[in-house]
Design a protein around this motif. Structure first.
Motif, PDB file in Angstrom:
ATOM      1  N   CYS A   1       0.856  -1.180   0.000  1.00 21.62           N
ATOM      2  CA  CYS A   1       0.000   0.000   0.000  1.00 21.62           C
ATOM      3  C   CYS A   1       0.898   1.239   0.000  1.00 21.62           C
ATOM      4  O   CYS A   1       2.088   1.157   0.338  1.00 21.62           O
ATOM      5  CB  CYS A   1      -0.902  -0.009   1.233  1.00 21.62           C
ATOM      6  SG  CYS A   1      -2.085   1.365   1.317  1.00 21.62           S
ATOM      7  N   ALA A   2       0.347   2.373  -0.368  1.00 26.52           N
ATOM      8  CA  ALA A   2       1.153   3.594  -0.419  1.00 26.52           C
ATOM      9  C   ALA A   2       1.404   4.180   0.962  1.00 26.52           C
ATOM     10  O   ALA A   2       2.344   4.955   1.143  1.00 26.52           O
ATOM     11  CB  ALA A   2       0.488   4.632  -1.314  1.00 26.52           C
ATOM     12  N   GLN A   3       0.577   3.830   1.952  1.00 29.39           N
ATOM     13  CA  GLN A   3       0.786   4.356   3.301  1.00 29.39           C
ATOM     14  C   GLN A   3       0.168   3.411   4.341  1.00 29.39           C
ATOM     15  O   GLN A   3      -0.788   2.691   4.042  1.00 29.39           O
ATOM     16  CB  GLN A   3       0.204   5.760   3.465  1.00 29.39           C
ATOM     17  CG  GLN A   3      -1.255   5.899   3.088  1.00 29.39           C
ATOM     18  CD  GLN A   3      -1.483   6.075   1.608  1.00 29.39           C
ATOM     19  OE1 GLN A   3      -0.749   6.783   0.933  1.00 29.39           O
ATOM     20  NE2 GLN A   3      -2.522   5.422   1.089  1.00 29.39           N
ATOM     21  N   TYR A   4       0.749   3.444   5.557  1.00 33.02           N
ATOM     22  CA  TYR A   4       0.356   2.516   6.617  1.00 33.02           C
ATOM     23  C   TYR A   4       0.234   3.254   7.943  1.00 33.02           C
ATOM     24  O   TYR A   4       0.916   4.269   8.178  1.00 33.02           O
ATOM     25  CB  TYR A   4       1.404   1.405   6.780  1.00 33.02           C
ATOM     26  CG  TYR A   4       1.496   0.448   5.620  1.00 33.02           C
ATOM     27  CD1 TYR A   4       0.896  -0.802   5.673  1.00 33.02           C
ATOM     28  CD2 TYR A   4       2.194   0.794   4.469  1.00 33.02           C
ATOM     29  CE1 TYR A   4       0.990  -1.698   4.615  1.00 33.02           C
ATOM     30  CE2 TYR A   4       2.295  -0.084   3.397  1.00 33.02           C
ATOM     31  CZ  TYR A   4       1.692  -1.327   3.478  1.00 33.02           C
ATOM     32  OH  TYR A   4       1.784  -2.203   2.426  1.00 33.02           O
ATOM     33  N   ASN A   5      -0.589   2.690   8.824  1.00 32.34           N
ATOM     34  CA  ASN A   5      -0.670   3.197  10.186  1.00 32.34           C
ATOM     35  C   ASN A   5       0.682   3.006  10.864  1.00 32.34           C
ATOM     36  O   ASN A   5       1.264   1.917  10.816  1.00 32.34           O
ATOM     37  CB  ASN A   5      -1.763   2.453  10.957  1.00 32.34           C
ATOM     38  CG  ASN A   5      -1.955   3.002  12.354  1.00 32.34           C
ATOM     39  OD1 ASN A   5      -1.183   2.715  13.265  1.00 32.34           O
ATOM     40  ND2 ASN A   5      -3.000   3.799  12.525  1.00 32.34           N
ATOM     41  N   ALA A   6       1.157   4.055  11.511  1.00 35.18           N
ATOM     42  CA  ALA A   6       2.506   4.025  12.074  1.00 35.18           C
ATOM     43  C   ALA A   6       2.647   3.036  13.225  1.00 35.18           C
ATOM     44  O   ALA A   6       3.756   2.576  13.507  1.00 35.18           O
ATOM     45  CB  ALA A   6       2.899   5.422  12.543  1.00 35.18           C
ATOM     46  N   LYS A   7       1.545   2.700  13.881  1.00 34.21           N
ATOM     47  CA  LYS A   7       1.617   1.794  15.033  1.00 34.21           C
ATOM     48  C   LYS A   7       1.214   0.370  14.678  1.00 34.21           C
ATOM     49  O   LYS A   7       1.892  -0.587  15.044  1.00 34.21           O
ATOM     50  CB  LYS A   7       0.735   2.329  16.160  1.00 34.21           C
ATOM     51  CG  LYS A   7       1.223   3.660  16.731  1.00 34.21           C
ATOM     52  CD  LYS A   7       0.322   4.146  17.859  1.00 34.21           C
ATOM     53  CE  LYS A   7       0.832   5.473  18.428  1.00 34.21           C
ATOM     54  NZ  LYS A   7      -0.049   5.984  19.516  1.00 34.21           N
TER      55      LYS A   7
ATOM     56  N   LEU B   1      -7.156   5.928  -1.385  1.00 34.40           N
ATOM     57  CA  LEU B   1      -7.713   4.935  -0.480  1.00 34.40           C
ATOM     58  C   LEU B   1      -6.701   3.815  -0.237  1.00 34.40           C
ATOM     59  O   LEU B   1      -5.744   3.639  -0.998  1.00 34.40           O
ATOM     60  CB  LEU B   1      -9.001   4.361  -1.072  1.00 34.40           C
ATOM     61  CG  LEU B   1     -10.068   5.379  -1.524  1.00 34.40           C
ATOM     62  CD1 LEU B   1     -11.327   4.655  -1.967  1.00 34.40           C
ATOM     63  CD2 LEU B   1     -10.378   6.383  -0.429  1.00 34.40           C
ATOM     64  N   ALA B   2      -6.928   3.068   0.822  1.00 38.97           N
ATOM     65  CA  ALA B   2      -6.072   1.913   1.091  1.00 38.97           C
ATOM     66  C   ALA B   2      -6.153   0.953  -0.093  1.00 38.97           C
ATOM     67  O   ALA B   2      -7.244   0.628  -0.574  1.00 38.97           O
ATOM     68  CB  ALA B   2      -6.511   1.226   2.375  1.00 38.97           C
ATOM     69  N   SER B   3      -5.003   0.502  -0.562  1.00 37.95           N
ATOM     70  CA  SER B   3      -4.975  -0.278  -1.801  1.00 37.95           C
ATOM     71  C   SER B   3      -3.618  -0.936  -1.962  1.00 37.95           C
ATOM     72  O   SER B   3      -2.692  -0.708  -1.178  1.00 37.95           O
ATOM     73  CB  SER B   3      -5.223   0.650  -2.994  1.00 37.95           C
ATOM     74  OG  SER B   3      -4.170   1.612  -3.069  1.00 37.95           O
ATOM     75  N   LEU B   4      -3.496  -1.741  -3.004  1.00 40.67           N
ATOM     76  CA  LEU B   4      -2.196  -2.196  -3.482  1.00 40.67           C
ATOM     77  C   LEU B   4      -1.747  -1.218  -4.562  1.00 40.67           C
ATOM     78  O   LEU B   4      -2.508  -0.914  -5.480  1.00 40.67           O
ATOM     79  CB  LEU B   4      -2.295  -3.609  -4.059  1.00 40.67           C
ATOM     80  CG  LEU B   4      -2.506  -4.735  -3.039  1.00 40.67           C
ATOM     81  CD1 LEU B   4      -2.975  -5.999  -3.737  1.00 40.67           C
ATOM     82  CD2 LEU B   4      -1.228  -5.006  -2.267  1.00 40.67           C
TER      83      LEU B   4
END
Length: 687
Positions: A538-544, A556-559
């Motif tokens: 994904c292009a971005q993730y939750n840091a925790k 949006l959350a995606s590949l």
């Protein structure tokens, strides 16, 4: 290079490399210990053949290797697929490399152009000096001839004397320096430095001769004090700058001559020409550089600029001064040609044979871009991407009020970021500026930038888009637009002293090892799975939690079909990858193959009824391949979203502002699958 995901393993590998290098320094008494190899046709050098000399050099190098070529005629075709090689002749009139080869003839038996020219380049950081490269096919064959041609639909092909004949042809080459050389052919495309992705080419004091489009760079090119001799009425020069808007070909202090009524130039893709202080022969046609009728979509319009160009016998109206309003002649400098990615003149000043006076002069060179970077750097060591709501422009002279605003933001540094290449771009530029000028302020600023990157890294190995501003999506671990991968590539280069990062220092290399290791671990942890099988990122993730997340309303959350390419390329830099890294790369490659979209292209078209006046659409095109920016995490179905954050099945369903304002499709993985992954796999199997 990094050998796995453990810091101890990396350090052990470093020790092995160091021991090996030390042993080599003691034991090397043969050819590779020499600073210069000599080629001479009479046998008085190390080799009689230039190609043999090239073949003798190791494939890997980080410093220039010089092949000195004595006067003589060398009837051979040269292939260079290695980096950091200089071919240096005695005299351009007397050191001659010559073949006779029509491109069409070569392509009858070969799948690509590698071998069609006198000099064929795939390596980078190559320098050519004092040599003639000649393709004499048109001179040796004055009549048409028909040959058997298995690749032609009619199984035969007619070759014309003035068909394409290349003296120089490059492929993925960049940072090519050519000085005091002669290129002659008697057909089209004599000098063909082609690389729209990142090709940067510098020609100084050269002579080029040929037929149509005989000087035809793709990417960024500068010709300084060169002579062009044209034997075709259609065009002397040509340019392809279709990949990036700032790509350009610049010709300064150049002279154009040739057969009666030769035309100056043409283009049929997006191009950008600057002709400065050039002189045109009396017999040149009254014809401006022109657009050839084409089906190609041109995104940036006509960009043909002249300044102080003169024609013998009287000027034509079309080459009057017309530089763009935002660019004055005093803004011209060599790094500007290459969008401040490279300074070949600086590279020359660093050559081993420079005089003490030249070295002193190089330290006094003022780099205004680097100076402005110092002004924008925040107290925490990072850089912003915007200033007063606009992209940072390091070429712009700041007013007193703007300087005051910069100082206000200095202490907090709340806007420091790694987005849009901010901070990593400045670190690389300042390291190069330090090497060119010797100004320690530039080195110290680059080192503070490294400190910022190390400080911003999370314990889990990821990097936020902004630091210390964690508001909204800025706190997310961000692969978007290659943000985190840009950071890892910089730190990787510091560890192994690659390129200009060798000046950062050993103490920083030690610090960066751990950061790279943790970054790789984060990459492996964030690779998504489908039914237990690794896919992409994904292009971005939750840091925790490391869960994939939405960023902006349309992200949006995606590949990701784009960001995953940069991640794989970074992992493939690891020389001795662990089994986990190998599995990650192979799984991503399989996913790219699975989700590719064949038979279509993504193009801009005029759309007068749309708010932007243009549109972007999918059109059929045989042989083309695309990847979507976003794929559903579970189904691999491409999807698109506007500012309403609602996923749509087609790009046509979202608003025009988002259709034309975001990269929804691209050919991002094409080169990765066709060239880079097979080369990596082949290398892996050898180890």
């Amino acid at each position: 290079m990094v050998t796995g995901t453990g810091a101890e393993e990396i350090m052990q590998w470093n020790k092995k490399i160091s021991s090996f290098c030390a042993a080599m320094l003691v034991a090397a008494t043969g050819l590779f210990a020499q600073k210069q190899i000599t080629v001479a046709p009479d046998g008085s050098g190390n080799f009689k053949s230039i190609q043999e000399a090239v073949n003798s050099l190791p494939g890997d190098a980080k410093e220039q290797r010089i092949i000195f070529i004595k006067n003589g005629t060398y009837s051979e075709k040269i292939f260079i697929d290695k980096d950091f090689i200089t071919l240096k002749g005695e005299n351009p009139e007397k050191t001659v490399v010559k073949i006779a080869q029509a491109r069409e003839e070569w392509r009858c038996d070969n799948k690509d152009d590698y071998g069609t020219a006198t000099l064929n380049l795939r390596g980078s950081d190559i320098t050519l000096e004092n040599i003639s490269f000649i393709n004499s096919y048109g001179k040796d064959n004055t009549k048409e001839k028909t040959i058997a041609c298995a690749s032609d639909s009619g199984k035969s092909k007619t070759i014309r004397p003035y068909s394409h004949q290349m003296a120089l042809r490059s492929f993925a080459t960049t940072r090519l320096i050519v000085k005091n050389c002669i290129f002659r052919a008697y057909g089209g495309d004599t000098v063909s430095p082609w690389n729209t992705d990142n090709g940067m080419f510098y020609f100084k004091d050269c002579i080029m001769e040929g037929g149509v489009d005989f000087y035809c760079p793709r990417g960024w090119a500068l010709a300084d004090n060169c002579t062009f001799i044209c034997h075709d009425k259609n065009a002397a020069i040509w340019h392809d700058g279709s990949k990036y808007e700032k790509s350009k070909t610049v010709l300064i202090n150049c002279k154009f001559t040739g057969d009666d009524d030769f035309k100056l130039g043409r283009y049929h893709r997006d191009a950008q020409f600057y002709l400065i202080n050039c002189s045109f022969a009396r017999n040149m046609a009254d014809a401006d550089i022109y657009l050839v009728p084409t089906n190609n979509t041109l995104l940036w319009g006509r960009r043909i600029y002249y300044y102080n160009c003169k024609k013998d016998g009287g000027d034509y109206a079309w080459h009057k001064n017309n530089l763009p309003a935002e660019f004055g002649i005093n803004d011209y400098n060599v790094p500007w040609v290459y969008d401040y990615q490279w300074n070949p003149v600086g590279a020359e000043l660093k050559a081993a044979d420079k005089t003490a006076d030249q070295a002193a002069a190089s330290r006094n060179i003022q780099d205004t871009v680097a100076e402005n970077m110092l002004l924008y750097q925040r107290s925490n060591g990072g850089w912003p991407k915007h200033f007063k709501g606009q992209n940072v422009n390091y070429k712009k002279q700041l007013t007193d009020d703007e300087l005051g605003e910069l100082k206000k933001g200095f202490a907090e540094g709340i806007d420091a970021t790694i987005d849009n290449s901010a901070t990593t771009k400045e670190i690389r530029y300042l390291a190069k500026a330090y090497k060119s000028t010797g100004d320690k302020r530039f080195l110290e600023a680059a080192q503070r930038g490294i400190d910022y990157l190390l400080k911003a890294q999370y314990a889990n190995g990821g990097w936020p888009q902004f630091y210390p501003d964690f508001s909204s999506y800025r706190s997310q671990i961000t692969y978007n637009d290659n943000a985190m991968i840009n950071v890892l590539n910089v730190l990787f280069d510091v560890v192994y002293k690659y390129g200009d990062m060798d000046v950062i220092g050993a103490s920083y290399a030690d610090k960066c090892v751990d950061a790279v290791v943790r970054g790789v671990q984060c990459i492996l942890k964030t690779q998504l799975k489908q039914n237990g099988q690794l896919t992409a990122w994904c292009a971005q993730y939750n840091a925790k939690t490391l869960a994939p997340e939405m960023a902006r309303k349309f992200e949006l959350a995606s590949l990701s079909g784009m960001e995953s390419v940069g991640i794989v390329r970074f992992l493939m830099r690891i020389e001795k990858p662990s089994p986990d890294i190998v599995a990650s790369i192979k799984a991503a490659e399989a996913w790219f193959e699975k989700v590719k979209i064949t038979g279509y292209k993504y193009v801009d078209i005029p759309a007068p009824n749309e708010p932007s006046g243009r549109d972007r659409v999918i059109q059929p095109e045989e042989g083309s391949v695309l990847w979507a920016r976003f794929y559903d995490i579970n189904t691999n179905e491409p999807f698109f979203a506007g500012r309403d954050s609602q996923p749509k099945k087609t790009v046509a369903e979202i608003e025009n502002e988002r259709r034309v304002g975001y990269a929804w499709y691209g050919r991002w993985a094409e080169k990765l699958l066709a060239e880079e992954y097979p080369a990596w796999k082949k290398k892996l199997n050898k180890n």
